[in-house]
Design an enzyme around this catalytic site. Structure first.
Site, PDB file in Angstrom:
ATOM      1  N   HIS A 121       0.861  -0.973  -0.008  1.00  0.00           N
ATOM      2  CA  HIS A 121      -0.030  -0.050  -0.001  1.00  0.00           C
ATOM      3  C   HIS A 121       0.820   1.194  -0.102  1.00  0.00           C
ATOM      4  O   HIS A 121       0.995   1.803   0.863  1.00  0.00           O
ATOM      5  CB  HIS A 121      -1.018   0.019   1.194  1.00  0.00           C
ATOM      6  CG  HIS A 121      -2.192   0.851   1.238  1.00  0.00           C
ATOM      7  ND1 HIS A 121      -3.540   0.411   1.242  1.00  0.00           N
ATOM      8  CD2 HIS A 121      -2.236   2.027   0.771  1.00  0.00           C
ATOM      9  CE1 HIS A 121      -4.243   1.336   1.181  1.00  0.00           C
ATOM     10  NE2 HIS A 121      -3.510   2.234   0.875  1.00  0.00           N
ATOM     11  N   ASN A 165      -2.336  -2.450  -3.508  1.00  0.00           N
ATOM     12  CA  ASN A 165      -3.358  -1.453  -3.526  1.00  0.00           C
ATOM     13  C   ASN A 165      -3.396  -0.574  -4.561  1.00  0.00           C
ATOM     14  O   ASN A 165      -2.524   0.396  -4.673  1.00  0.00           O
ATOM     15  CB  ASN A 165      -3.561  -0.921  -2.216  1.00  0.00           C
ATOM     16  CG  ASN A 165      -4.462   0.106  -2.065  1.00  0.00           C
ATOM     17  OD1 ASN A 165      -5.712  -0.466  -1.885  1.00  0.00           O
ATOM     18  ND2 ASN A 165      -4.284   1.409  -2.108  1.00  0.00           N
ATOM     19  N   GLU A 166      -4.355  -0.320  -5.534  1.00  0.00           N
ATOM     20  CA  GLU A 166      -4.521   0.662  -6.413  1.00  0.00           C
ATOM     21  C   GLU A 166      -3.417   1.144  -7.196  1.00  0.00           C
ATOM     22  O   GLU A 166      -2.702   2.134  -7.119  1.00  0.00           O
ATOM     23  CB  GLU A 166      -4.929   1.896  -5.827  1.00  0.00           C
ATOM     24  CG  GLU A 166      -6.250   1.854  -4.763  1.00  0.00           C
ATOM     25  CD  GLU A 166      -6.845   3.059  -4.265  1.00  0.00           C
ATOM     26  OE1 GLU A 166      -6.179   4.141  -4.420  1.00  0.00           O
ATOM     27  OE2 GLU A 166      -7.922   3.145  -3.721  1.00  0.00           O
ATOM     28  N   TYR A 294     -15.071   5.256  -4.380  1.00  0.00           N
ATOM     29  CA  TYR A 294     -15.246   6.483  -3.705  1.00  0.00           C
ATOM     30  C   TYR A 294     -16.348   7.487  -4.536  1.00  0.00           C
ATOM     31  O   TYR A 294     -17.243   8.086  -3.707  1.00  0.00           O
ATOM     32  CB  TYR A 294     -13.844   7.472  -3.450  1.00  0.00           C
ATOM     33  CG  TYR A 294     -13.028   6.786  -2.529  1.00  0.00           C
ATOM     34  CD1 TYR A 294     -13.266   6.735  -1.175  1.00  0.00           C
ATOM     35  CD2 TYR A 294     -12.021   5.535  -2.880  1.00  0.00           C
ATOM     36  CE1 TYR A 294     -12.581   6.304  -0.225  1.00  0.00           C
ATOM     37  CE2 TYR A 294     -11.454   5.068  -1.693  1.00  0.00           C
ATOM     38  CZ  TYR A 294     -11.695   5.372  -0.294  1.00  0.00           C
ATOM     39  OH  TYR A 294     -10.984   4.520   0.387  1.00  0.00           O
ATOM     40  N   GLU A 352     -12.512  -0.859   0.170  1.00  0.00           N
ATOM     41  CA  GLU A 352     -12.518   0.474   0.457  1.00  0.00           C
ATOM     42  C   GLU A 352     -13.735   1.360   0.173  1.00  0.00           C
ATOM     43  O   GLU A 352     -13.848   0.986  -1.232  1.00  0.00           O
ATOM     44  CB  GLU A 352     -11.149   1.232   0.185  1.00  0.00           C
ATOM     45  CG  GLU A 352      -9.951   0.995   0.636  1.00  0.00           C
ATOM     46  CD  GLU A 352      -8.923   1.847   0.380  1.00  0.00           C
ATOM     47  OE1 GLU A 352      -9.090   2.867   0.056  1.00  0.00           O
ATOM     48  OE2 GLU A 352      -7.743   1.304   0.313  1.00  0.00           O
ATOM     49  N   GLU A 407      -3.936  11.331   5.406  1.00  0.00           N
ATOM     50  CA  GLU A 407      -4.257  11.126   4.253  1.00  0.00           C
ATOM     51  C   GLU A 407      -3.402  11.709   3.010  1.00  0.00           C
ATOM     52  O   GLU A 407      -3.522  12.667   2.299  1.00  0.00           O
ATOM     53  CB  GLU A 407      -5.794  11.898   4.214  1.00  0.00           C
ATOM     54  CG  GLU A 407      -6.374  11.976   2.767  1.00  0.00           C
ATOM     55  CD  GLU A 407      -6.975  10.613   2.008  1.00  0.00           C
ATOM     56  OE1 GLU A 407      -6.624   9.674   2.844  1.00  0.00           O
ATOM     57  OE2 GLU A 407      -6.794  10.737   0.653  1.00  0.00           O
ATOM     58  N   TRP A 408      -2.193  10.899   3.176  1.00  0.00           N
ATOM     59  CA  TRP A 408      -1.057  10.892   2.134  1.00  0.00           C
ATOM     60  C   TRP A 408      -0.773  12.635   2.061  1.00  0.00           C
ATOM     61  O   TRP A 408      -0.683  13.245   3.210  1.00  0.00           O
ATOM     62  CB  TRP A 408      -1.531  10.413   0.719  1.00  0.00           C
ATOM     63  CG  TRP A 408      -1.882   9.067   1.061  1.00  0.00           C
ATOM     64  CD1 TRP A 408      -3.187   8.413   0.787  1.00  0.00           C
ATOM     65  CD2 TRP A 408      -1.060   7.980   1.462  1.00  0.00           C
ATOM     66  NE1 TRP A 408      -3.003   7.017   1.073  1.00  0.00           N
ATOM     67  CE2 TRP A 408      -1.794   6.542   1.293  1.00  0.00           C
ATOM     68  CE3 TRP A 408       0.035   7.824   1.597  1.00  0.00           C
ATOM     69  CZ2 TRP A 408      -1.339   5.774   1.686  1.00  0.00           C
ATOM     70  CZ3 TRP A 408       0.782   6.751   2.056  1.00  0.00           C
ATOM     71  CH2 TRP A 408       0.013   5.551   2.390  1.00  0.00           C
TER      72      TRP A 408
HETATM   73  C1  BGC Z   1      -6.407   4.814  -0.708  1.00  0.00           C
HETATM   74  C2  BGC Z   1      -6.197   5.183   0.713  1.00  0.00           C
HETATM   75  C3  BGC Z   1      -6.808   6.542   0.849  1.00  0.00           C
HETATM   76  C4  BGC Z   1      -8.176   6.649   0.484  1.00  0.00           C
HETATM   77  C5  BGC Z   1      -8.782   8.082   0.637  1.00  0.00           C
HETATM   78  C6  BGC Z   1      -7.591   5.290  -1.515  1.00  0.00           C
HETATM   79  O1  BGC Z   1      -7.209   5.574  -2.847  1.00  0.00           O
HETATM   80  O2  BGC Z   1      -6.105   3.346  -0.984  1.00  0.00           O
HETATM   81  O3  BGC Z   1      -5.019   4.999   1.116  1.00  0.00           O
HETATM   82  O4  BGC Z   1      -6.648   7.196   2.133  1.00  0.00           O
HETATM   83  O5  BGC Z   1      -8.219   6.229  -1.092  1.00  0.00           O
HETATM   84  O6  BGC Z   1      -8.224   8.984  -0.515  1.00  0.00           O
END
Ligand code: BGC
Length: 448
Positions: A121, A165-166, A294, A352, A407-408
């Protein structure tokens, strides 16, 4: 909310990732990652935030598992930090680093919570970045070694594994636009990194077939691409390119053994001439697909946008999250059904799903009311139920995220947690959305 419950055995989880919650990135002999370096570079993360402490989960993991138990979770998705296990990214194993994840897994199992472990990740060991990171042709082999070490230590207790992951975010954010670690900005590098990521995925799955006895899959983020009413031919073409770049660039090679043709147009001269046999070798059988969902995006043609000439169009009247993402639960149903139809009868997990909405830094009288997140949760769980009704084989749902976390590049400014974290005191407070999720789980997704 649906009136009929979800299928028996459907998993209810929360997801997190190592660098976003653990803190103590160098504890017990761990090697630094590209995110630790990125965070120490001024201007890379909002407010100068870092993952040095984050949610201090590396020391508070027992308390966090107790929170999961109180929520009634039946599964928990977390990631391992590669550099805790192999401080130089390859070669020497660090037993203390592995030990942390062994203790975490044991504690989860003690509470009847099934672990889903992600190998990658985004926190590549810095020592591997020094050798070119995701651009180095040897990286699939390095990933395979790391995966084998982890499977040998944990497959007796972990039944669900995820290679990456992604991968789209790794290549797009890390190598195309430079907004995520390692911060490069090159179309050619992004194309190479994408290919190396899929080679690593294939190698990881092969290592699992040799070592493992349970299930392994891939997690992608998909965003349905739409056009607004009255769209032109150019808008529709931009939509197709955007869909190929974000939604099919990884799934097509992993499951169909080919890249979408549109990528040649998106990348232009930067697209490498991968030999056919090399691309076909990216297709290896997996046990499930994970979807991180999302939002959707509505696009129109705009040549100023790079590498895809598609600009997002804001929808009048839409509810948007703090990250500017439209609340659009129907896209979750559509995506699950699309994956089912395009990629075959694979079991699917929503690995997620969640939203950043404003919450105050501190709880008032032990409470955080987050009605928008409650609404987001209910509407998306209902969307999953609808996908199952339409024939998709969905086996679990993981809310993002258990805790407010790093959050990155946004640092701690965006809160996605069902459990609030006061980053000064590390006090955890379950939000109203945590209570709502507990109730959803208790009823196995059925309404009153
Ligand atoms: C990621 C997470 C991130 C979330 C919200 C996803 O792209 O896997 O690490 O925090 O989205 O942005």
């Amino acid at each position: 909310m649906s009136t009929t419950p979800f299928p028996p055995g459907f998993l209810w989880g929360c997801a997190t990732s190592a660098y976003q919650i653990e803190g103590s990135p160098l504890a017990d002999g761990a090697g630094p990652s590209i995110w630790q370096r990125f965070a120490q570079t001024p201007g890379r993360i909002a407010n100068g935030d870092t993952g040095d402490i984050a949610c201090d989960h590396f020391r508070r993991w027992r308390e966090d598992v107790a929170l999961m138990r109180d929520l009634g979770l039946t599964s928990y998705r977390f990631s391992l930090a590669w550099g805790r296990v192999l401080p130089e990214g390859r070669g020497r194993v660090n037993p203390a680093g592995l030990g942390f994840y062994e203790r975490l897994v044991d504690e989860l199992l003690r509470h009847g919570i099934a672990p889903m472990a992600t190998l990658y990740h985004w926190d590549l060991p810095a020592a591997l970045d020094d050798r070119g990171g995701w651009l180095n042709p040897d990286i699939a082999g390095w990933f395979g070694e790391y995966a084998q070490t982890v499977f040998r230590a944990l497959d007796d207790r972990v039944k669900y594994w995820v290679t990456l992951n992604e991968p789209w975010v790794v290549a797009d954010g890390g190598y195309m636009h430079g907004v995520l670690a390692p911060g490069h900005r090159s179309a050619n590098e992004a194309a190479i990194a994408a290919h190396r990521l899929m080679q690593a995925h294939a190698t990881g799955v092969q290592a699992y077939r040799a070592e493992g006895r349970h299930q392994i899959g891939l997690v992608v983020n998909i965003e349905p691409k739409h056009v607004a009413p009255g769209a032109t031919e150019a808008d529709r073409h931009a939509q197709t390119l955007a869909d190929a770049y974000m939604n099919r660039q990884y799934l097509d090679p992993a499951l169909l053994g080919r890249y979408p043709d549109e990528l040649r147009e998106v990348f232009g001269d930067a697209w490498p001439a991968w030999p056919d046999a090399e691309v076909e070798a990216l297709k290896v059988p997996i046990d499930f697909l994970g979807l991180n969902y999302y939002t959707r995006s509505v696009v129109r043609h705009d040549p100023a946008h790079w590498p895809v000439p598609a600009a997002p169009v804001r929808q009048a009247g839409a509810t948007c999250t703090e990250t500017g993402w439209e609340l659009y639960p129907a896209g979750l149903t559509d995506t699950l059904v699309w994956m089912h139809q395009r990629y075959g009868q694979l079991p699917l997990y929503v690995t997620e799903n969640g939203a950043a909405f404003y919450d105050p830094p501190r709880a008032t009288a032990g409470r955080i009311d987050d009605p928008l997140r409650v609404q987001y949760l209910h509407s998306h769980v209902a969307a999953v139920h609808e996908a199952i009704a339409q024939g998709a084989d969905v086996r679990g749902y993981y809310a993002w995220s258990l805790l407010d976390n790093l959050e990155w590049a946004h640092g701690f400014s965006k809160r996605f947690g069902l459990v609030h974290v006061d980053f000064e005191s590390q006090q955890r407070t379950p939000k109203a959305s945590a209570q709502a999720y507990r109730e959803i789980i208790r009823r196995h997704g059925a309404a009153d």
